[in-house]
Motif scaffolding. Structure first.
Motif, PDB file in Angstrom:
ATOM      1  N   ALA A 184       3.820   2.715  12.451  1.00  0.00           N
ATOM      2  CA  ALA A 184       4.684   3.840  12.106  1.00  0.00           C
ATOM      3  C   ALA A 184       4.529   4.247  10.640  1.00  0.00           C
ATOM      4  CB  ALA A 184       6.146   3.487  12.391  1.00  0.00           C
ATOM      5  N   THR A 185       4.134   3.307   9.804  1.00  0.00           N
ATOM      6  CA  THR A 185       4.045   3.578   8.364  1.00  0.00           C
ATOM      7  C   THR A 185       2.622   3.566   7.823  1.00  0.00           C
ATOM      8  OG1 THR A 185       4.417   1.214   7.942  1.00  0.00           O
ATOM      9  CG2 THR A 185       6.353   2.667   7.913  1.00  0.00           C
ATOM     10  N   HIS A 186       1.677   3.074   8.621  1.00  0.00           N
ATOM     11  CA  HIS A 186       0.276   2.983   8.196  1.00  0.00           C
ATOM     12  C   HIS A 186      -0.629   3.520   9.299  1.00  0.00           C
ATOM     13  CE1 HIS A 186       2.347   0.002   5.735  1.00  0.00           C
ATOM     14  NE2 HIS A 186       1.289  -0.128   4.945  1.00  0.00           N
ATOM     15  N   LEU A 198      -4.187   4.067   4.646  1.00  0.00           N
ATOM     16  CA  LEU A 198      -5.150   3.841   5.737  1.00  0.00           C
ATOM     17  C   LEU A 198      -5.696   2.426   5.647  1.00  0.00           C
ATOM     18  CD1 LEU A 198      -6.985   4.850   8.069  1.00  0.00           C
ATOM     19  CD2 LEU A 198      -8.595   5.653   6.308  1.00  0.00           C
ATOM     20  N   ILE A 199      -5.718   1.732   6.771  1.00  0.00           N
ATOM     21  CA  ILE A 199      -6.271   0.377   6.855  1.00  0.00           C
ATOM     22  C   ILE A 199      -7.525   0.427   7.716  1.00  0.00           C
ATOM     23  CG2 ILE A 199      -5.746  -2.028   7.345  1.00  0.00           C
ATOM     24  CD1 ILE A 199      -3.773  -0.649   5.388  1.00  0.00           C
ATOM     25  N   PRO A 203      -9.145   3.390  -8.035  1.00  0.00           N
ATOM     26  CA  PRO A 203      -8.191   2.281  -8.036  1.00  0.00           C
ATOM     27  C   PRO A 203      -7.297   2.260  -6.800  1.00  0.00           C
ATOM     28  CG  PRO A 203      -7.537   3.998  -9.597  1.00  0.00           C
ATOM     29  CD  PRO A 203      -8.915   4.343  -9.135  1.00  0.00           C
ATOM     30  N   ASN A 204      -7.314   3.365  -6.032  1.00  0.00           N
ATOM     31  CA  ASN A 204      -6.503   3.414  -4.812  1.00  0.00           C
ATOM     32  C   ASN A 204      -7.259   2.863  -3.598  1.00  0.00           C
ATOM     33  OD1 ASN A 204      -8.233   5.612  -5.071  1.00  0.00           O
ATOM     34  ND2 ASN A 204      -7.051   6.851  -3.633  1.00  0.00           N
ATOM     35  N   HIS A 205      -8.439   2.282  -3.842  1.00  0.00           N
ATOM     36  CA  HIS A 205      -9.214   1.649  -2.765  1.00  0.00           C
ATOM     37  C   HIS A 205      -9.248   0.135  -2.995  1.00  0.00           C
ATOM     38  CE1 HIS A 205     -11.666   5.629  -2.265  1.00  0.00           C
ATOM     39  NE2 HIS A 205     -10.408   5.729  -1.864  1.00  0.00           N
ATOM     40  N   ALA A 235       0.827  -1.209   0.000  1.00  0.00           N
ATOM     41  CA  ALA A 235       0.000   0.000   0.000  1.00  0.00           C
ATOM     42  C   ALA A 235       0.865   1.264   0.000  1.00  0.00           C
ATOM     43  CB  ALA A 235      -0.940  -0.001   1.198  1.00  0.00           C
ATOM     44  N   GLN A 236       0.491   2.203  -0.864  1.00  0.00           N
ATOM     45  CA  GLN A 236       1.185   3.490  -0.943  1.00  0.00           C
ATOM     46  C   GLN A 236       0.362   4.562  -0.237  1.00  0.00           C
ATOM     47  OE1 GLN A 236       4.267   3.651  -2.531  1.00  0.00           O
ATOM     48  NE2 GLN A 236       4.012   1.414  -2.624  1.00  0.00           N
TER      49      GLN A 236
END
Length: 532
Positions: free
Chosen positions: A81-83, A117-118, A157-159, A52-53
């Motif tokens: 830390a990254t998400h 985001l998760i 497309p980013n979902h 994921a970006q």
């Protein structure tokens, strides 16, 4: 630590039933970690998470109890830390805020962030947000709506949406119908190794105190035959009772059959406070009445024991099963162990022959034929047998239930002043539609039958195992009644389409008592009437 305390983590009332980010008690947490099973959806989630970006959202969707929180908490600490994580979209962060408002805020924060985001969210809440979410997030709402309506989600497309429903809990095949998740869990829980903390506790208690109900139940559960029977029953509840299998319900189910006061084979059909057990009790084998089973019940009541039956009792005693007090319990025990050739014998084989799963096997075969149909002559021959001998015959019998003497291929359509009207129709399988449509592998609860009448395609007909059972019964002379309401509605919908095609026929049969006539429309110029 005793075995019951360790097993209590499986209970739906346990604080371990729903994972959170709290630090758990190390001792019990180790037991929970031992039985953890990585599923296909977790593997896909891990891949999406790592790739994921920024400005991408990964939605982990499902129903209550299916394991979303378990997966999310396993990765949230490692990747926080990254998400950014929104672990439970059914809750808000303060009493004055709704869950919808909490999601609005989270999406606003996400747009201002440079992290992916998760989101863990129930399907119902997804639907609510698509309607009630803030207008500033219309892009996200449109993407959610497209997903819920099974439309392409190219607009965003980013979902990414990972839905538990797309990962079937059961698989049907010609070799075996099973549940990979349930099978792995049961095997891991009962693995006969001291590296298994549950097994170590079980062995310790047997050595110190001998067999009690709990340890006898654990011993029974460790048998592959028992595990196979449990999965068969869970599949029956899914197909016949439409009861979904969630991870939480499965774990609680296993806890209940192990930890209740009775033996596992009695606990299994007790209908205790568990959604799976409530359905399974209707499959109690002690309610079956056949000549062999009734003879066994009578002999047991009279204290008559065959040598083979005594041999069976001695074998199950090795697993801590003593003093079974009634015939019903023994029937359940035989049912539970019926696939264990080392324990069963000729006497037991005579009983277990009446515990038949042929309907499920027949359903699975037809389900697979639809899913794997490639148009080959062999497959067409096998599938045509179902359409001709089961589906089409049952439809005609149901259509002609008030005119049973009509010839094959002739369908009753109406009656006026005592005169009955019928037409000849060519009803057959639509193999082209079957080949072109395929089958959604995650939808084990039904397959679609495709029929054409005089070349006209009918709408796909959803066939569940309950409808298949009714079709078979109709072919055996059964007359549907009010208790078959849902299945009858499907048959009535098919008949409406058949009548619509029948109304376009050029020839009509009319009969009353011994009078029979055939009326034919001759090129829309005149009608020919002839006796039949």
């Amino acid at each position: 630590m005793d075995l019951k305390t360790a097993l209590s983590i499986l209970s739906k009332s346990s604080p371990y039933a729903v994972s959170t980010e709290r630090e758990s008690d190390g001792k019990l947490a180790s037991y929970k970690n031992h039985i953890y099973i990585e599923t296909d959806i977790e593997a896909d989630f891990k891949r999406e998470l790592i790739s994921a970006q920024s400005h991408e959202i990964v939605f982990l969707c499902g129903s209550s109890g299916d394991g979303k929180s378990e997966i999310l908490t396993r990765y949230s600490q490692k990747h926080k830390a990254t998400h950014d994580f929104h672990l439970d979209a059914t809750h808000s962060f303060n009493p004055s805020q709704t869950a919808i408002q909490a999601l609005d805020d989270r999406f606003s924060e996400f747009k201002a962030s440079n992290k992916p985001l998760i989101v863990g969210i129930n399907i119902g809440m997804l639907g609510n947000y698509a309607v009630e979410g803030a207008e500033i997030h219309n892009g996200i709402k449109s993407s959610i709506l497209a997903f819920l309506e099974n439309r392409p989600t190219d607009i965003a497309p980013n979902h990414t949406f990972l839905d538990f429903e797309k990962y079937p809990k059961f698989t049907l095949s010609n070799e075996e119908c099973t549940s990979d998740f349930a099978a792995k869990f049961l095997a891991k829980l009962t693995e006969p190794s001291l590296d298994n903390p549950f097994y170590a506790l079980y062995r310790n208690e047997v050595e110190k105190r001998g067999y009690k109900h709990l340890t006898a139940n654990f011993a029974l559960l460790s048998l592959p035959a028992t595990q196979k029977t449990l999965i068969d029953l869970l599949l029956k509840t899914r197909l016949i009772k439409d009861q979904f299998l969630t991870a939480r319900a499965l774990l609680d189910f296993v806890f209940q059959i192990l930890a209740m006061d009775g033996y596992l084979f009695d606990n299994l059909f007790s209908g205790a406070d568990n959604e799976l057990l409530e359905q399974i009790q209707e499959f109690d084998p002690s309610n079956i009445h056949t000549r062999k089973i009734d003879e066994f019940v009578l002999q047991f009541g009279l204290g008559i024991e065959d040598q083979d039956f005594i041999g069976f009792k001695n074998r199950v005693a090795e697993y801590g099963v003593f003093e079974v007090e009634n015939a019903a319990s023994y029937l359940r025990l035989v049912y539970l162990l019926r696939s264990n050739t080392e324990i069963t014998n000729d006497y037991v084989d005579a009983l277990k022959a009446d515990f038949d799963n042929s309907l499920i096997e027949q359903y699975a075969k037809i389900w697979l034929l639809h899913g794997e149909f490639d148009g080959s002559v062999k497959q067409k021959k096998e599938l045509n047998k179902f359409y001709k001998e089961t589906l089409e015959t049952a439809i005609q019998l149901y259509c002609n239930r008030n005119s049973p003497l009509l010839d094959k291929g002739t369908f009753f359509i109406s009656e006026y002043n005592g005169f009955k009207m019928a037409v000849e129709l060519d009803v057959k399988a639509n193999f082209t539609a079957i080949k072109n449509t395929g089958l959604a592998k995650e939808k084990v609860s039904a397959f679609y039958a495709y029929i054409q009448v005089d070349g006209h395609e009918l709408l796909p007909m959803p066939v569940s195992i309950n409808l298949l059972a009714l079709l078979i019964k109709i072919n055996q002379g059964y007359r549907p009644n009010k208790h078959d309401k849902n299945a009858v509605l499907l048959l009535d919908e098919v008949l409406e389409q058949i009548v619509s095609v029948a109304n376009q026929k050029e020839s009509l049969f009319i009969f009353k008592d011994e009078q029979r006539y055939k009326i034919t429309n001759a090129d829309d110029e005149y009608f020919e009437v002839s006796g039949m």
